[in-house]
Design a protein around this motif. Sequence first.
Motif, short mmCIF file in Angstrom:
data_model
loop_
_atom_site.label_atom_id
_atom_site.label_comp_id
_atom_site.label_asym_id
_atom_site.label_seq_id
_atom_site.Cartn_x
_atom_site.Cartn_y
_atom_site.Cartn_z
N ALA A 13 -14.05 -40.41 17.14
CA ALA A 13 -15.24 -39.56 17.22
C ALA A 13 -14.87 -38.08 17.15
N ALA A 14 -13.86 -37.68 17.90
CA ALA A 14 -13.42 -36.29 17.89
C ALA A 14 -12.89 -35.90 16.52
N GLY A 15 -12.13 -36.79 15.91
CA GLY A 15 -11.62 -36.51 14.57
C GLY A 15 -12.73 -36.27 13.56
N VAL A 16 -13.78 -37.07 13.66
CA VAL A 16 -14.93 -36.90 12.76
C VAL A 16 -15.58 -35.54 12.98
N ILE A 17 -15.81 -35.19 14.23
CA ILE A 17 -16.47 -33.90 14.54
C ILE A 17 -15.61 -32.73 14.06
N GLY A 51 -7.91 -21.66 15.26
CA GLY A 51 -8.78 -21.31 16.38
C GLY A 51 -10.06 -22.14 16.39
N LYS A 52 -10.61 -22.37 15.21
CA LYS A 52 -11.81 -23.20 15.12
C LYS A 52 -11.52 -24.64 15.55
N ILE A 53 -10.39 -25.17 15.10
CA ILE A 53 -10.01 -26.53 15.48
C ILE A 53 -9.82 -26.62 17.00
N ILE A 54 -9.12 -25.66 17.58
CA ILE A 54 -8.90 -25.66 19.03
C ILE A 54 -10.23 -25.47 19.77
N GLY A 55 -11.06 -24.53 19.31
CA GLY A 55 -12.34 -24.29 19.96
C GLY A 55 -13.23 -25.52 19.98
N ILE A 56 -13.32 -26.21 18.85
CA ILE A 56 -14.12 -27.43 18.79
C ILE A 56 -13.50 -28.51 19.67
N GLY A 80 -21.37 -27.70 19.47
CA GLY A 80 -20.29 -26.71 19.48
C GLY A 80 -19.99 -26.18 18.09
N VAL A 81 -20.00 -27.05 17.08
CA VAL A 81 -19.77 -26.62 15.70
C VAL A 81 -20.87 -25.64 15.29
N VAL A 82 -22.12 -25.97 15.61
CA VAL A 82 -23.24 -25.08 15.27
C VAL A 82 -23.07 -23.72 15.93
N LEU A 83 -22.71 -23.72 17.22
CA LEU A 83 -22.51 -22.44 17.91
C LEU A 83 -21.32 -21.67 17.34
N GLN A 84 -20.27 -22.37 16.94
CA GLN A 84 -19.12 -21.71 16.31
C GLN A 84 -19.56 -21.04 15.01
N ILE A 85 -20.42 -21.70 14.25
CA ILE A 85 -20.91 -21.13 12.99
C ILE A 85 -21.74 -19.88 13.26
N ILE A 86 -22.61 -19.96 14.25
CA ILE A 86 -23.44 -18.79 14.61
C ILE A 86 -22.55 -17.61 14.98
#
Length: 131
Positions: A13-17, A51-56, A80-86
């Motif tokens: 699941a985490a890998g997919v996200i 950083g994005k990978i670690i943050g997610i 979390g992905v949506v917030l990272q994009i914002i």
Amino acid sequence: MGPFLATLAYFVAAGVIVLVGIIVFEWITTQYKDWKEIEEGNAAVALSVGGKIIGISVILMFSILENASIPSTMIWGAFGVVLQIIVYFLFEWLTRTFSVQTKLKEGNVAVGIISMSISIGLGLVIGASIT
């Protein structure tokens, strides 16, 4: 579900996200292709993507620790992905004197470090809010 099967399920699941998050960031990065830049040794882009990978992943970690189900972990991960994009777009907008994408493409490691720091910091804040 036993601990080994649960670990495998959360891992998948985490890998997919994380994969979906990276693909989305690849789409919104219009001035360069992340993996091509990384292949060519662009440390600034590598820091930003890392950083994005670690943050997610941090968001997913907190979600796994707090929630008892894989679907809820995936929902938090997607959020979390949506917030990272914002925040990515806010970072670009707030740096009006230069383009973050341009500086990353140029290999500006300082911008890469700030981008990485923002992603990890945001992941920690979102993760803490889950608990």
